[in-house]
Design a protein around this motif. Structure first.
Motif, PDB file in Angstrom:
ATOM      1  N   LYS A 295      11.078   4.908   0.502  1.00  0.00           N
ATOM      2  CA  LYS A 295      11.975   4.155   1.377  1.00  0.00           C
ATOM      3  C   LYS A 295      11.478   4.150   2.821  1.00  0.00           C
ATOM      4  CE  LYS A 295      16.837   4.005   2.781  1.00  0.00           C
ATOM      5  NZ  LYS A 295      18.139   4.658   2.608  1.00  0.00           N
ATOM      6  N   TYR A 296      11.059   5.308   3.323  1.00  0.00           N
ATOM      7  CA  TYR A 296      10.724   5.421   4.739  1.00  0.00           C
ATOM      8  C   TYR A 296       9.229   5.312   5.041  1.00  0.00           C
ATOM      9  CZ  TYR A 296      15.531   6.909   5.119  1.00  0.00           C
ATOM     10  OH  TYR A 296      16.893   6.949   5.054  1.00  0.00           O
ATOM     11  N   HIS A 297       8.397   5.451   4.037  1.00  0.00           N
ATOM     12  CA  HIS A 297       6.952   5.471   4.279  1.00  0.00           C
ATOM     13  C   HIS A 297       6.200   4.500   3.369  1.00  0.00           C
ATOM     14  CE1 HIS A 297       7.914   8.943   6.672  1.00  0.00           C
ATOM     15  NE2 HIS A 297       8.393   9.564   5.617  1.00  0.00           N
ATOM     16  N   ARG A 298       6.843   3.428   2.979  1.00  0.00           N
ATOM     17  CA  ARG A 298       6.241   2.461   2.056  1.00  0.00           C
ATOM     18  C   ARG A 298       4.904   1.930   2.584  1.00  0.00           C
ATOM     19  NH1 ARG A 298       8.125  -0.190  -2.148  1.00  0.00           N
ATOM     20  NH2 ARG A 298      10.265   0.390  -1.723  1.00  0.00           N
ATOM     21  N   ASN A 299       4.860   1.538   3.848  1.00  0.00           N
ATOM     22  CA  ASN A 299       3.618   1.001   4.409  1.00  0.00           C
ATOM     23  C   ASN A 299       2.512   2.045   4.413  1.00  0.00           C
ATOM     24  OD1 ASN A 299       4.790  -1.476   4.813  1.00  0.00           O
ATOM     25  ND2 ASN A 299       5.376  -1.040   6.927  1.00  0.00           N
ATOM     26  N   TYR A 300       2.876   3.279   4.752  1.00  0.00           N
ATOM     27  CA  TYR A 300       1.876   4.351   4.756  1.00  0.00           C
ATOM     28  C   TYR A 300       1.330   4.572   3.352  1.00  0.00           C
ATOM     29  CZ  TYR A 300      -0.319   8.879   5.228  1.00  0.00           C
ATOM     30  OH  TYR A 300      -1.210   9.909   5.192  1.00  0.00           O
ATOM     31  N   LEU A 301       2.203   4.474   2.357  1.00  0.00           N
ATOM     32  CA  LEU A 301       1.772   4.659   0.973  1.00  0.00           C
ATOM     33  C   LEU A 301       0.703   3.639   0.599  1.00  0.00           C
ATOM     34  CD1 LEU A 301       2.156   6.099  -1.745  1.00  0.00           C
ATOM     35  CD2 LEU A 301       3.973   4.477  -2.256  1.00  0.00           C
ATOM     36  N   TYR A 302       0.901   2.385   0.972  1.00  0.00           N
ATOM     37  CA  TYR A 302      -0.087   1.350   0.661  1.00  0.00           C
ATOM     38  C   TYR A 302      -1.389   1.581   1.410  1.00  0.00           C
ATOM     39  CZ  TYR A 302       3.628  -1.092  -1.752  1.00  0.00           C
ATOM     40  OH  TYR A 302       4.635  -1.415  -2.620  1.00  0.00           O
ATOM     41  N   VAL A 303      -1.306   1.977   2.669  1.00  0.00           N
ATOM     42  CA  VAL A 303      -2.518   2.278   3.452  1.00  0.00           C
ATOM     43  C   VAL A 303      -3.267   3.439   2.821  1.00  0.00           C
ATOM     44  CG1 VAL A 303      -3.338   3.150   5.679  1.00  0.00           C
ATOM     45  CG2 VAL A 303      -1.622   1.346   5.607  1.00  0.00           C
ATOM     46  N   MET A 304      -2.511   4.464   2.415  1.00  0.00           N
ATOM     47  CA  MET A 304      -3.118   5.635   1.798  1.00  0.00           C
ATOM     48  C   MET A 304      -3.816   5.247   0.485  1.00  0.00           C
ATOM     49  SD  MET A 304      -1.302   9.314   1.028  1.00  0.00           S
ATOM     50  CE  MET A 304      -0.125   8.635  -0.120  1.00  0.00           C
ATOM     51  N   LEU A 305      -3.186   4.409  -0.317  1.00  0.00           N
ATOM     52  CA  LEU A 305      -3.792   3.966  -1.570  1.00  0.00           C
ATOM     53  C   LEU A 305      -5.042   3.126  -1.331  1.00  0.00           C
ATOM     54  CD1 LEU A 305      -0.659   3.074  -3.708  1.00  0.00           C
ATOM     55  CD2 LEU A 305      -2.264   4.945  -4.100  1.00  0.00           C
ATOM     56  N   GLN A 306      -5.002   2.237  -0.348  1.00  0.00           N
ATOM     57  CA  GLN A 306      -6.176   1.417  -0.028  1.00  0.00           C
ATOM     58  C   GLN A 306      -7.325   2.291   0.441  1.00  0.00           C
ATOM     59  OE1 GLN A 306      -4.508  -1.266   2.847  1.00  0.00           O
ATOM     60  NE2 GLN A 306      -4.219  -2.897   1.350  1.00  0.00           N
ATOM     61  N   THR A 307      -7.029   3.265   1.298  1.00  0.00           N
ATOM     62  CA  THR A 307      -8.061   4.174   1.801  1.00  0.00           C
ATOM     63  C   THR A 307      -8.660   4.986   0.660  1.00  0.00           C
ATOM     64  OG1 THR A 307      -6.888   4.327   3.902  1.00  0.00           O
ATOM     65  CG2 THR A 307      -8.507   6.029   3.448  1.00  0.00           C
ATOM     66  N   SER A 308      -7.794   5.490  -0.206  1.00  0.00           N
ATOM     67  CA  SER A 308      -8.276   6.286  -1.339  1.00  0.00           C
ATOM     68  C   SER A 308      -9.141   5.448  -2.268  1.00  0.00           C
ATOM     69  CB  SER A 308      -7.095   6.865  -2.120  1.00  0.00           C
ATOM     70  OG  SER A 308      -6.354   7.723  -1.304  1.00  0.00           O
ATOM     71  N   TRP A 309      -8.735   4.213  -2.518  1.00  0.00           N
ATOM     72  CA  TRP A 309      -9.495   3.330  -3.395  1.00  0.00           C
ATOM     73  C   TRP A 309     -10.878   3.043  -2.810  1.00  0.00           C
ATOM     74  CZ3 TRP A 309      -9.135   2.284  -8.255  1.00  0.00           C
ATOM     75  CH2 TRP A 309      -9.835   1.215  -8.797  1.00  0.00           C
ATOM     76  N   LYS A 310     -10.924   2.833  -1.499  1.00  0.00           N
ATOM     77  CA  LYS A 310     -12.196   2.570  -0.830  1.00  0.00           C
ATOM     78  C   LYS A 310     -13.104   3.796  -0.906  1.00  0.00           C
ATOM     79  CE  LYS A 310     -14.187   0.910   3.473  1.00  0.00           C
ATOM     80  NZ  LYS A 310     -13.942   0.442   4.834  1.00  0.00           N
ATOM     81  N   LYS A 311     -12.538   4.988  -0.684  1.00  0.00           N
ATOM     82  CA  LYS A 311     -13.326   6.226  -0.767  1.00  0.00           C
ATOM     83  C   LYS A 311     -13.845   6.437  -2.183  1.00  0.00           C
ATOM     84  CE  LYS A 311     -11.204   8.731   3.033  1.00  0.00           C
ATOM     85  NZ  LYS A 311     -10.391   9.898   3.412  1.00  0.00           N
TER      86      LYS A 311
END
Length: 100
Positions: A26-42
């Protein structure tokens, strides 16, 4: 980076864990997507590095196999025996496995 209501939930049993996950979504949805994109790139970078090193590792393995075959030929023993000695050499002389 992370903002929103927070509180100590104590031991995270199933109901509290569900609340924690729900709050994070609920409160960190955008961060979750950024974190997933960063992890996928790594992960992609890691895969690329491993793939590039694969050829070097295979080349090293071929050279090692050739050298072991030469040793076996010179000593007139089987390649399997040479490999056994190599594995034995890795063990400590004080270990039980060395003397088995």
């Amino acid at each position: 980076m992370l903002s929103g209501p927070s509180g100590f939930l104590g031991k995270l049993d199933k109901p509290k864990l569900a609340v924690a996950i729900s709050n994070f979504k609920k409160y960190h949805r955008n961060y979750l997507y950024v974190m997933l994109q960063t992890s996928w790139k790594k992960l992609g970078n890691l895969w690329k590095a491993l793939f590039e090193q694969r050829d070097q590792l295979m080349a090293f393995s071929r050279v090692l196999d050739q050298k072991l075959a030469l040793i076996a030929e010179r000593l007139e023993v089987s390649l399997a025996k040479v490999r056994e000695v190599c594995l034995l050499h890795r063990k400590q002389p004080t270990s039980i496995a060395y003397w088995e």
